[in-house]
Write a protein that holds these residues in place. Structure first.
Motif, PDB file in Angstrom:
ATOM      1  N   ILE A  27       0.848  -1.197   0.000  1.00  0.00           N
ATOM      2  CA  ILE A  27       0.000   0.000   0.000  1.00  0.00           C
ATOM      3  C   ILE A  27       0.885   1.249   0.000  1.00  0.00           C
ATOM      4  CG2 ILE A  27      -1.787   1.268   1.269  1.00  0.00           C
ATOM      5  CD1 ILE A  27      -2.614  -1.490   2.459  1.00  0.00           C
ATOM      6  N   PRO A  28       0.712   2.122  -1.002  1.00  0.00           N
ATOM      7  CA  PRO A  28       1.550   3.325  -1.034  1.00  0.00           C
ATOM      8  C   PRO A  28       1.117   4.354   0.004  1.00  0.00           C
ATOM      9  CG  PRO A  28      -0.020   3.362  -2.845  1.00  0.00           C
ATOM     10  CD  PRO A  28      -0.227   2.062  -2.122  1.00  0.00           C
ATOM     11  N   LYS A  29       1.982   5.294   0.307  1.00  0.00           N
ATOM     12  CA  LYS A  29       1.592   6.440   1.127  1.00  0.00           C
ATOM     13  C   LYS A  29       0.756   7.351   0.232  1.00  0.00           C
ATOM     14  CE  LYS A  29       5.812   6.872   3.954  1.00  0.00           C
ATOM     15  NZ  LYS A  29       6.984   6.472   3.167  1.00  0.00           N
ATOM     16  N   VAL A  30      -0.126   8.109   0.871  1.00  0.00           N
ATOM     17  CA  VAL A  30      -0.994   9.023   0.112  1.00  0.00           C
ATOM     18  C   VAL A  30      -0.151   9.942  -0.772  1.00  0.00           C
ATOM     19  CG1 VAL A  30      -2.540  11.015   0.334  1.00  0.00           C
ATOM     20  CG2 VAL A  30      -2.977   8.938   1.643  1.00  0.00           C
ATOM     21  N   GLU A  31       0.937  10.466  -0.223  1.00  0.00           N
ATOM     22  CA  GLU A  31       1.738  11.439  -1.000  1.00  0.00           C
ATOM     23  C   GLU A  31       2.476  10.792  -2.173  1.00  0.00           C
ATOM     24  OE1 GLU A  31       4.034  10.650   2.903  1.00  0.00           O
ATOM     25  OE2 GLU A  31       1.958  10.895   2.227  1.00  0.00           O
ATOM     26  N   ASP A  32       2.515   9.454  -2.202  1.00  0.00           N
ATOM     27  CA  ASP A  32       3.178   8.766  -3.312  1.00  0.00           C
ATOM     28  C   ASP A  32       2.201   8.319  -4.403  1.00  0.00           C
ATOM     29  OD1 ASP A  32       5.590   9.116  -2.082  1.00  0.00           O
ATOM     30  OD2 ASP A  32       5.578   7.157  -1.094  1.00  0.00           O
ATOM     31  N   CYS A  33       0.907   8.595  -4.198  1.00  0.00           N
ATOM     32  CA  CYS A  33      -0.087   8.175  -5.194  1.00  0.00           C
ATOM     33  C   CYS A  33      -0.099   9.142  -6.375  1.00  0.00           C
ATOM     34  CB  CYS A  33      -1.485   8.138  -4.577  1.00  0.00           C
ATOM     35  SG  CYS A  33      -1.681   6.818  -3.376  1.00  0.00           S
ATOM     36  N   TYR A  34      -0.355   8.590  -7.560  1.00  0.00           N
ATOM     37  CA  TYR A  34      -0.353   9.401  -8.780  1.00  0.00           C
ATOM     38  C   TYR A  34      -1.734   9.888  -9.195  1.00  0.00           C
ATOM     39  CZ  TYR A  34       4.235   7.161  -9.603  1.00  0.00           C
ATOM     40  OH  TYR A  34       5.521   6.698  -9.503  1.00  0.00           O
ATOM     41  N   ASP A  35      -2.777   9.453  -8.500  1.00  0.00           N
ATOM     42  CA  ASP A  35      -4.131   9.803  -8.954  1.00  0.00           C
ATOM     43  C   ASP A  35      -5.098   9.785  -7.773  1.00  0.00           C
ATOM     44  OD1 ASP A  35      -5.867   7.103  -8.919  1.00  0.00           O
ATOM     45  OD2 ASP A  35      -3.777   6.652  -9.333  1.00  0.00           O
ATOM     46  N   PRO A  36      -6.221  10.516  -7.884  1.00  0.00           N
ATOM     47  CA  PRO A  36      -7.149  10.645  -6.751  1.00  0.00           C
ATOM     48  C   PRO A  36      -7.841   9.350  -6.350  1.00  0.00           C
ATOM     49  CG  PRO A  36      -8.038  11.735  -8.707  1.00  0.00           C
ATOM     50  CD  PRO A  36      -6.622  11.363  -9.019  1.00  0.00           C
ATOM     51  N   LYS A  37      -8.017   8.432  -7.291  1.00  0.00           N
ATOM     52  CA  LYS A  37      -8.739   7.198  -6.965  1.00  0.00           C
ATOM     53  C   LYS A  37      -7.903   6.303  -6.047  1.00  0.00           C
ATOM     54  CE  LYS A  37     -11.783   3.957  -9.273  1.00  0.00           C
ATOM     55  NZ  LYS A  37     -12.204   3.498 -10.583  1.00  0.00           N
ATOM     56  N   SER A  38      -6.602   6.220  -6.345  1.00  0.00           N
ATOM     57  CA  SER A  38      -5.729   5.433  -5.465  1.00  0.00           C
ATOM     58  C   SER A  38      -5.736   6.027  -4.052  1.00  0.00           C
ATOM     59  CB  SER A  38      -4.289   5.432  -6.002  1.00  0.00           C
ATOM     60  OG  SER A  38      -4.220   4.766  -7.246  1.00  0.00           O
ATOM     61  N   GLU A  40      -8.104   7.684  -2.610  1.00  0.00           N
ATOM     62  CA  GLU A  40      -9.392   7.322  -2.005  1.00  0.00           C
ATOM     63  C   GLU A  40      -9.313   5.944  -1.339  1.00  0.00           C
ATOM     64  OE1 GLU A  40     -13.078   6.918  -4.557  1.00  0.00           O
ATOM     65  OE2 GLU A  40     -12.648   9.056  -4.765  1.00  0.00           O
ATOM     66  N   HIS A  41      -8.750   4.966  -2.070  1.00  0.00           N
ATOM     67  CA  HIS A  41      -8.708   3.593  -1.551  1.00  0.00           C
ATOM     68  C   HIS A  41      -7.656   3.414  -0.454  1.00  0.00           C
ATOM     69  CE1 HIS A  41     -11.813   1.790  -3.982  1.00  0.00           C
ATOM     70  NE2 HIS A  41     -11.359   2.471  -5.025  1.00  0.00           N
ATOM     71  N   VAL A  42      -6.578   4.164  -0.530  1.00  0.00           N
ATOM     72  CA  VAL A  42      -5.583   4.108   0.557  1.00  0.00           C
ATOM     73  C   VAL A  42      -6.239   4.597   1.846  1.00  0.00           C
ATOM     74  CG1 VAL A  42      -3.438   5.111   1.452  1.00  0.00           C
ATOM     75  CG2 VAL A  42      -3.542   4.339  -0.932  1.00  0.00           C
ATOM     76  N   LEU A  43      -6.939   5.726   1.750  1.00  0.00           N
ATOM     77  CA  LEU A  43      -7.578   6.316   2.941  1.00  0.00           C
ATOM     78  C   LEU A  43      -8.709   5.440   3.478  1.00  0.00           C
ATOM     79  CD1 LEU A  43      -7.692  10.079   1.826  1.00  0.00           C
ATOM     80  CD2 LEU A  43      -6.158   9.052   3.513  1.00  0.00           C
ATOM     81  N   ALA A  44      -9.408   4.752   2.575  1.00  0.00           N
ATOM     82  CA  ALA A  44     -10.563   3.934   2.998  1.00  0.00           C
ATOM     83  C   ALA A  44     -10.141   2.543   3.487  1.00  0.00           C
ATOM     84  CB  ALA A  44     -11.546   3.797   1.842  1.00  0.00           C
ATOM     85  N   GLY A  45      -8.848   2.229   3.328  1.00  0.00           N
ATOM     86  CA  GLY A  45      -8.382   0.888   3.714  1.00  0.00           C
ATOM     87  C   GLY A  45      -8.825  -0.187   2.735  1.00  0.00           C
ATOM     88  N   THR A  46      -9.150   0.221   1.483  1.00  0.00           N
ATOM     89  CA  THR A  46      -9.620  -0.767   0.496  1.00  0.00           C
ATOM     90  C   THR A  46      -8.639  -0.901  -0.670  1.00  0.00           C
ATOM     91  OG1 THR A  46     -10.926   1.047  -0.481  1.00  0.00           O
ATOM     92  CG2 THR A  46     -12.094  -0.473   0.977  1.00  0.00           C
ATOM     93  N   TYR A  47      -7.402  -0.469  -0.459  1.00  0.00           N
ATOM     94  CA  TYR A  47      -6.410  -0.566  -1.534  1.00  0.00           C
ATOM     95  C   TYR A  47      -6.223  -2.034  -1.906  1.00  0.00           C
ATOM     96  CZ  TYR A  47      -2.422   0.914  -4.355  1.00  0.00           C
ATOM     97  OH  TYR A  47      -1.582   1.179  -5.407  1.00  0.00           O
ATOM     98  N   PRO A  48      -6.105  -2.340  -3.201  1.00  0.00           N
ATOM     99  CA  PRO A  48      -6.097  -3.752  -3.626  1.00  0.00           C
ATOM    100  C   PRO A  48      -4.884  -4.553  -3.134  1.00  0.00           C
ATOM    101  CG  PRO A  48      -5.659  -2.282  -5.486  1.00  0.00           C
ATOM    102  CD  PRO A  48      -6.060  -1.413  -4.354  1.00  0.00           C
TER     103      PRO A  48
END
Length: 304
Positions: A27-38, A40-48
């Motif tokens: 699971i990446p850190k929020v600041e390392d995500c390239y797009d808003p959808k990723s 969203e899922h990092v914050l929701a705990g639903t990252y694949p």
């Protein structure tokens, strides 16, 4: 040697690079995500989870093999996201064009050296540094090359703006016999439902003369209308905001008759079958959480 040939999105596929979800890096850190959808899922705990994504990609590999498509995979880089092979390069005619992508992703390109080394070096094109482009924004369609772009003055502020005007002009120079037609896309770093990350997130041609389209992905109404008229209203499947968010336009054509699609795209798949398409359904909803789907994770090398 690989004899490249891609003139459109739907001719019979013979060879493709399919990304890999192996050793995805967790699971990446929020600041390392390239797009808003990723994000969203990092914050929701639903990252694949990696094992789910590996399974999803294997099901696509199986469909491709069923249709006798030669499938190349990247060399696995440990703890690194290599799912979206469409971003790193693309083929038009017999040219292999390296995408000038986010600098962090340079390693991804090197990991497909098993493919690049088999291409005539004269046909491997590196664009000038000022050209930003990703394969998800570039669609060869016979006499046209459709390109998604963003030319606002605030371009640098958007990590979601991936293709600029310089790249559009350079493509026109490289392919003077084609018409390069660009479309301004709606961008948002924070709201996934308002963000068309690439052109293939809100539009894709299918079959011989049909298309999937989402109006709100386009910033300029006239450009959306141009596409609608180009394909004809009766040939266009218009997707909703929610369907765009779930990546309904990001299916992948094996031929003019056969399309790989996500199992949950009920409305789209029903329409496709009614139009006479063979729909190969796969589970791909975990991968979709990273704002990419079937077209994003495949890079065609040879189509008839």
């Amino acid at each position: 040697m690989i004899k490249l040939n891609v003139n459109n999105e739907t001719s019979r596929l013979r060879a493709v690079v399919l990304g890999t979800a192996e050793s995805n890096g967790g699971i990446p850190k929020v600041e390392d995500c390239y797009d808003p959808k990723s994000i969203e899922h990092v914050l929701a705990g639903t990252y694949p989870k990696e094992e789910d994504m590996v399974k999803e990609m294997e099901s696509v590999a199986q469909v491709l093999e069923k249709y006798d498509v030669k499938v190349y995979r990247p060399e696995v880089i440990e703890n690194y996201n290599q799912i979206f092979s469409r971003d790193i390069a693309f083929v038009i005619e017999d040219k292999f064009i390296e995408a000038n992508i986010l600098p962090d992703r340079e390693r991804e390109y090197k990991a497909i050296n098993n493919v690049i080394s088999q291409i005539n070096p004269e046909n491997v094109i590196v664009l000038p540094e000022e050209c930003h482009v990703e394969g998800g924004d570039v669609m060869p369609w016979n006499d046209y090359i459709f390109v998604g772009t963003y030319t606002g003055d605030d371009y640098p502020d958007y990590i979601t703006a991936r293709t600029n005007k310089a790249a559009v002009l350079e493509l026109q120079k490289l392919f003077p016999n084609k018409t390069v037609k660009s479309f301004e896309l709606r961008k948002s770093n924070t709201i996934a439902k308002d963000n068309a990350l690439h052109l293939d997130c809100c539009f894709q041609p299918i079959g011989k003369d049909k298309a999937i389209l989402h109006k709100n992905g386009f910033l300029v109404d006239e450009e959306y209308e141009w596409l609608l008229n180009f394909f004809g209203k009766d040939n266009v499947f218009e997707i909703t905001k929610d369907e765009m968010y779930h990546m309904n336009s990001n299916v992948f054509s094996i031929s003019e008759e056969v399309i790989i699609s996500e199992k949950n795209f009920t409305r789209l798949n029903t329409w496709l079958r009614a139009q006479g398409f063979t729909v190969e359904e796969v589970h791909y909803s975990e991968i979709a959480k990273q704002e990419g789907l079937l077209r994003c994770s495949t890079m065609p090398l040879i189509r008839d």
